[in-house]
Enzyme design. Structure first.
Site, PDB file in Angstrom:
ATOM      1  N   GLY A 102       0.810  -1.214   0.000  1.00 27.48           N
ATOM      2  CA  GLY A 102       0.000   0.000   0.000  1.00 27.48           C
ATOM      3  C   GLY A 102       0.836   1.253   0.000  1.00 27.48           C
ATOM      4  O   GLY A 102       2.028   1.235   0.328  1.00 27.48           O
ATOM      5  N   PRO A 104       2.071   5.065   1.216  1.00 26.29           N
ATOM      6  CA  PRO A 104       2.328   5.605   2.560  1.00 26.29           C
ATOM      7  C   PRO A 104       1.076   6.235   3.163  1.00 26.29           C
ATOM      8  O   PRO A 104       0.219   6.764   2.448  1.00 26.29           O
ATOM      9  CB  PRO A 104       3.411   6.667   2.306  1.00 26.29           C
ATOM     10  CG  PRO A 104       4.072   6.254   1.036  1.00 26.29           C
ATOM     11  CD  PRO A 104       2.994   5.633   0.206  1.00 26.29           C
ATOM     12  N   ALA A 105       0.993   6.181   4.486  1.00 26.90           N
ATOM     13  CA  ALA A 105      -0.092   6.821   5.250  1.00 26.90           C
ATOM     14  C   ALA A 105      -1.459   6.301   4.854  1.00 26.90           C
ATOM     15  O   ALA A 105      -2.438   7.037   4.816  1.00 26.90           O
ATOM     16  CB  ALA A 105      -0.043   8.339   5.080  1.00 26.90           C
ATOM     17  N   LYS A 108      -1.446   1.045   6.946  1.00 25.28           N
ATOM     18  CA  LYS A 108      -0.817  -0.278   7.008  1.00 25.28           C
ATOM     19  C   LYS A 108      -0.313  -0.591   8.408  1.00 25.28           C
ATOM     20  O   LYS A 108      -0.556  -1.678   8.936  1.00 25.28           O
ATOM     21  CB  LYS A 108       0.345  -0.346   6.007  1.00 25.28           C
ATOM     22  CG  LYS A 108      -0.057  -0.245   4.550  1.00 25.28           C
ATOM     23  CD  LYS A 108       1.108  -0.515   3.607  1.00 25.28           C
ATOM     24  CE  LYS A 108       2.262   0.448   3.818  1.00 25.28           C
ATOM     25  NZ  LYS A 108       1.900   1.858   3.557  1.00 25.28           N
ATOM     26  N   ARG A 294       6.413  12.911  -1.908  1.00 33.26           N
ATOM     27  CA  ARG A 294       6.895  11.540  -1.822  1.00 33.26           C
ATOM     28  C   ARG A 294       5.753  10.562  -2.122  1.00 33.26           C
ATOM     29  O   ARG A 294       5.943   9.586  -2.857  1.00 33.26           O
ATOM     30  CB  ARG A 294       7.465  11.263  -0.439  1.00 33.26           C
ATOM     31  CG  ARG A 294       7.977   9.833  -0.283  1.00 33.26           C
ATOM     32  CD  ARG A 294       8.368   9.498   1.150  1.00 33.26           C
ATOM     33  NE  ARG A 294       9.468  10.317   1.634  1.00 33.26           N
ATOM     34  CZ  ARG A 294      10.110  10.079   2.774  1.00 33.26           C
ATOM     35  NH1 ARG A 294       9.732   9.057   3.547  1.00 33.26           N
ATOM     36  NH2 ARG A 294      11.096  10.856   3.158  1.00 33.26           N
ATOM     37  N   ARG A 357     -15.519  -7.037  37.246  1.00 30.52           N
ATOM     38  CA  ARG A 357     -15.913  -8.326  37.803  1.00 30.52           C
ATOM     39  C   ARG A 357     -17.290  -8.185  38.447  1.00 30.52           C
ATOM     40  O   ARG A 357     -17.753  -7.086  38.733  1.00 30.52           O
ATOM     41  CB  ARG A 357     -14.892  -8.779  38.842  1.00 30.52           C
ATOM     42  CG  ARG A 357     -13.533  -9.132  38.263  1.00 30.52           C
ATOM     43  CD  ARG A 357     -12.507  -9.387  39.365  1.00 30.52           C
ATOM     44  NE  ARG A 357     -12.869 -10.514  40.216  1.00 30.52           N
ATOM     45  CZ  ARG A 357     -12.183 -10.896  41.286  1.00 30.52           C
ATOM     46  NH1 ARG A 357     -11.109 -10.200  41.656  1.00 30.52           N
ATOM     47  NH2 ARG A 357     -12.565 -11.935  42.004  1.00 30.52           N
ATOM     48  N   HIS A 358     -17.933  -9.313  38.659  1.00 30.67           N
ATOM     49  CA  HIS A 358     -19.223  -9.329  39.350  1.00 30.67           C
ATOM     50  C   HIS A 358     -19.073  -8.761  40.759  1.00 30.67           C
ATOM     51  O   HIS A 358     -17.956  -8.647  41.288  1.00 30.67           O
ATOM     52  CB  HIS A 358     -19.735 -10.758  39.433  1.00 30.67           C
ATOM     53  CG  HIS A 358     -18.751 -11.691  40.088  1.00 30.67           C
ATOM     54  ND1 HIS A 358     -18.606 -11.789  41.458  1.00 30.67           N
ATOM     55  CD2 HIS A 358     -17.831 -12.532  39.565  1.00 30.67           C
ATOM     56  CE1 HIS A 358     -17.655 -12.652  41.753  1.00 30.67           C
ATOM     57  NE2 HIS A 358     -17.159 -13.122  40.618  1.00 30.67           N
ATOM     58  N   ASN A 364     -16.892 -15.601  47.481  1.00 25.77           N
ATOM     59  CA  ASN A 364     -15.777 -14.669  47.666  1.00 25.77           C
ATOM     60  C   ASN A 364     -15.482 -14.471  49.152  1.00 25.77           C
ATOM     61  O   ASN A 364     -14.317 -14.334  49.553  1.00 25.77           O
ATOM     62  CB  ASN A 364     -16.087 -13.315  47.040  1.00 25.77           C
ATOM     63  CG  ASN A 364     -16.037 -13.327  45.526  1.00 25.77           C
ATOM     64  OD1 ASN A 364     -16.856 -12.703  44.859  1.00 25.77           O
ATOM     65  ND2 ASN A 364     -15.081 -14.033  44.959  1.00 25.77           N
ATOM     66  N   ARG A 454     -23.817 -14.872  39.992  1.00 25.49           N
ATOM     67  CA  ARG A 454     -23.211 -13.675  40.569  1.00 25.49           C
ATOM     68  C   ARG A 454     -23.016 -12.580  39.520  1.00 25.49           C
ATOM     69  O   ARG A 454     -23.024 -11.386  39.866  1.00 25.49           O
ATOM     70  CB  ARG A 454     -21.879 -14.034  41.233  1.00 25.49           C
ATOM     71  CG  ARG A 454     -20.869 -14.795  40.369  1.00 25.49           C
ATOM     72  CD  ARG A 454     -19.763 -15.349  41.273  1.00 25.49           C
ATOM     73  NE  ARG A 454     -18.664 -16.011  40.572  1.00 25.49           N
ATOM     74  CZ  ARG A 454     -18.669 -17.297  40.225  1.00 25.49           C
ATOM     75  NH1 ARG A 454     -19.735 -18.044  40.500  1.00 25.49           N
ATOM     76  NH2 ARG A 454     -17.622 -17.837  39.626  1.00 25.49           N
ATOM     77  N   GLU A 477     -16.527 -18.020  34.226  1.00 29.16           N
ATOM     78  CA  GLU A 477     -15.187 -18.124  34.799  1.00 29.16           C
ATOM     79  C   GLU A 477     -14.521 -19.439  34.387  1.00 29.16           C
ATOM     80  O   GLU A 477     -15.194 -20.406  33.997  1.00 29.16           O
ATOM     81  CB  GLU A 477     -15.279 -18.030  36.332  1.00 29.16           C
ATOM     82  CG  GLU A 477     -13.958 -18.161  37.073  1.00 29.16           C
ATOM     83  CD  GLU A 477     -12.940 -17.073  36.730  1.00 29.16           C
ATOM     84  OE1 GLU A 477     -12.594 -16.967  35.559  1.00 29.16           O
ATOM     85  OE2 GLU A 477     -12.490 -16.370  37.660  1.00 29.16           O
ATOM     86  N   HIS A 545     -15.554 -12.370  35.226  1.00 25.00           N
ATOM     87  CA  HIS A 545     -14.844 -12.949  36.354  1.00 25.00           C
ATOM     88  C   HIS A 545     -13.339 -12.687  36.212  1.00 25.00           C
ATOM     89  O   HIS A 545     -12.888 -12.208  35.181  1.00 25.00           O
ATOM     90  CB  HIS A 545     -15.129 -14.447  36.426  1.00 25.00           C
ATOM     91  CG  HIS A 545     -16.600 -14.757  36.379  1.00 25.00           C
ATOM     92  ND1 HIS A 545     -17.378 -14.893  37.496  1.00 25.00           N
ATOM     93  CD2 HIS A 545     -17.445 -14.899  35.316  1.00 25.00           C
ATOM     94  CE1 HIS A 545     -18.634 -15.128  37.140  1.00 25.00           C
ATOM     95  NE2 HIS A 545     -18.699 -15.138  35.821  1.00 25.00           N
TER      96      HIS A 545
END
Length: 601
Positions: A102, A104-105, A108, A294, A357-358, A364, A454, A477, A545
């Protein structure tokens, strides 16, 4: 079979049946079956395939090294290939070289970084050799050679990239092949995917790379071309008044690019090019002009991928406007298929991704892993606070997007029109049109949770009329097999060797018992979630989880294999991520039970 096509002969159907396992009822007559009795199978084949149906004896033969196939399905940590005893018959590891193509700019490097992150996350070790590194080497070597021969430094402006500059072209081709050699050597030393990130914009250059890779039968090659066809930003980047300052000229480019998906990448790459070694300590206005010259030189010699590659059965994928349109040809091999499928499913929409997380569960409290416990009182309180927090953050995000859009429109009103070629396009109107197409507020805010109690209970206060709530088994989990319901202290005391094995290699350690999982198992379980996360344009909240959250964050934040299983993701914390062309922005909040609020940390 199609109506106009004769059915295959009976001998072909019999041949097909012989390759399939057949289960016969007790009262069946073995003489009526196509199944070959075990005592008629050649002893050498039976020894090589004791627990599976043997291959057809007539087609079982020894191949030369050059004809040995690469492995098909190859999933690290989840697939084991059973190898024949003869080394000459063993399959080769899947290895792939991705060659970028491809101007330039054109995004890619953005595409390359996304693909590298994804393949590394899937545990395929991937290395990128960027074109900017090669260009710097070209610049240095060219200057050294010129100074030796003529006593003065080589001109490193756009004229060096003129296709009529034979010396410059030969030097760039030479270093492109040198870069490929480095990547091939790395693959031979254990790497899996190597990415050659350069323009590779001529058939002659691509033919040289193909010729070299054909000498490596274990390595496949995939050409990946990035094309941008939208004219709006091409006009915006160069149609400003010549008397405007660099900051103003570039501002136009930035503002339009922010809302036009493809050119969000183009703007970033343009800015990075101007800050590179070729333009160090140069006037920014002159640097921009030289870089555009360029690009024009590259465009003069540019030969897009197409018929030439198809005639030679070269596998390639052409991405137009950052995936808005995708053309694929002769894609073969597991790794190539994974790469192309991923590239078909990402976008640049501005959005929020929240992960948490829950809420605290009953397990826990007693530090037990796994199970399907309900939330504790503190967990329910966290869920209610989370609902208020997400609603507030959505409002702040929407307001900031609106303010930003209005500010951009005001600044663009100083330019009357864009007039590339005499057309006349109101820039503010064009920006407004782009923003309508990429409005992140379109569609409901999405909530994903696991199917465990949970996690489901954590979002019970969210209104389904306002949120698109889905409970997904993939987000469950990690399953601890025979250790479900135990604490880590109990495992260490009762199974010290097993505990030590997990500590030594958490990524690949698999819990014992039917269905026990490892981190790598969960990674591949979550693959479809990553694809969907990349595809969708809505903001979302994911409630899951600890292990799953580590893995998702590992992808989004590009954590290494060593970091991911050990990252601290405390309970009642929320991570907000915003995907950007240059990476992912991260903000973190912690829930304070005393104030029933979240504070940023």
């Amino acid at each position: 079979f199609p109506i106009n096509m004769d059915p295959p002969p009976q001998s072909y159907l019999n041949q097909r049946r012989k390759t399939l396992p057949i289960v016969m009822p007790d009262d069946s007559d073995p003489r009526q079956s196509d199944h070959q009795p075990e005592d008629q199978i050649r002893p050498d084949i039976q020894a090589a395939y004791p627990s599976s149906s043997p291959p057809n004896a007539e087609t079982h033969h020894t191949s030369t090294y050059s004809a040995r196939p690469s492995v098909g399905l190859d999933v690290p940590g989840a697939v084991q290939t059973r190898e024949p005893p003869d080394p000459s018959e063993r399959q080769l590891d899947s290895k792939l070289v991705v060659v970028m193509v491809g101007l330039p700019a054109r995004g890619k490097s953005y595409i390359v970084k996304k693909l590298r992150r994804y393949l590394n996350w899937l545990q395929y070790e991937t290395r990128v050799r960027e074109g900017s590194e090669t260009n710097e080497k070209v610049r240095r070597i060219s200057a050294e050679r010129s100074e030796k021969s003529s006593g003065k430094a080589q001109d490193q402006s756009a004229t060096f990239f003129d296709p009529n500059n034979t010396n410059g072209k030969n030097l760039r081709d030479e270093l492109a092949l040198e870069t490929l050699e480095e990547l091939i050597e790395w693959l031979k030393n254990g790497g899996r995917v190597a990415i050659h990130d350069a323009t590779n914009s001529t058939r002659d250059r691509r033919a040289k790379l193909i010729d070299r890779l054909q000498r490596e039968p274990e390595i496949k090659v995939l050409f990946l071309e990035s094309v941008c066809t939208d004219k709006l930003v091409s006009a915006a980047s160069g149609a400003c008044s010549p008397n405007a300052t660099y900051d103003v000229r570039f501002a136009v480019f930035v503002f339009v690019a922010d809302f036009c998906n493809c050119y969000q990448v183009l703007e970033r790459n343009m800015r990075l090019k101007l800050s590179g070694p070729d333009y160090k300590d140069k006037d920014p206005v002159m640097a921009l002009k030289d870089f555009k010259n360029r690009v024009e030189n590259y465009e003069t010699a540019y030969e897009p991928i197409g018929d030439w590659e198809e005639e030679r059965d070269v596998q390639y994928c052409k991405l137009i406007n950052v995936g808005k349109k995708v053309i694929a040809n002769n894609i073969s091999g597991y790794l190539s298929g994974q790469a192309v499928f991923y590239l078909m499913n990402f976008n640049l929409a501005e959005r929020q991704i929240f992960l948490t997380r829950h809420g605290e569960s009953m397990d826990n409290i007693v530090e037990r892993i796994g199970g399907d416990a309900e939330l504790s009182e503190r967990g329910h309180k966290f869920g209610a606070a989370l609902s208020r927090f997400i609603k507030r953050q959505r409002e702040v995000f929407a307001e900031s997007q609106q303010v930003r859009h209005e500010e951009e429109l005001r600044q663009l009103q100083q330019f009357d029109t864009l007039d590339p070629g005499g057309g006349g396009v109101p820039l503010a109107k064009s920006l407004s049109s782009c923003s309508e197409k990429t409005d992140p507020s379109q569609g409901k805010f999405v909530i994903w949770t696991s199917m465990l109690q949970r996690a489901v209970q954590t979002v019970e206060t969210f209104n389904p009329a306002e949120y698109d709530i889905k409970h997904i088994r993939f987000l469950n989990e990690i399953y601890s097999g025979l250790r479900e319901g135990m604490s880590y202290g109990e495992i260490q005391r009762l199974y010290p060797e097993e505990f030590a094995a997990r500590q030594a290699n958490k990524l690949y350690y698999r819990y014992p018992g039917m269905g026990g999982e490892s981190y790598t198992d969960v990674i591949h379980r979550l693959q479809s979630m990553i694809i969907e996360l990349e595809r969708m344009t809505q903001s979302c909240l994911i409630v899951t989880h600890r292990v799953v959250m580590r893995i998702l964050l590992g992808y989004l934040l590009d954590w290494t294999h060593d970091e991911m299983p050990h990252m601290d993701v405390p309970i009642h914390s929320v991570y907000e991520l915003r995907p950007k062309p240059y990476g992912t922005e991260l903000r973190k909040w912690q829930y304070d039970e005393a104030t029933d609020e979240f504070y940023e940390f």
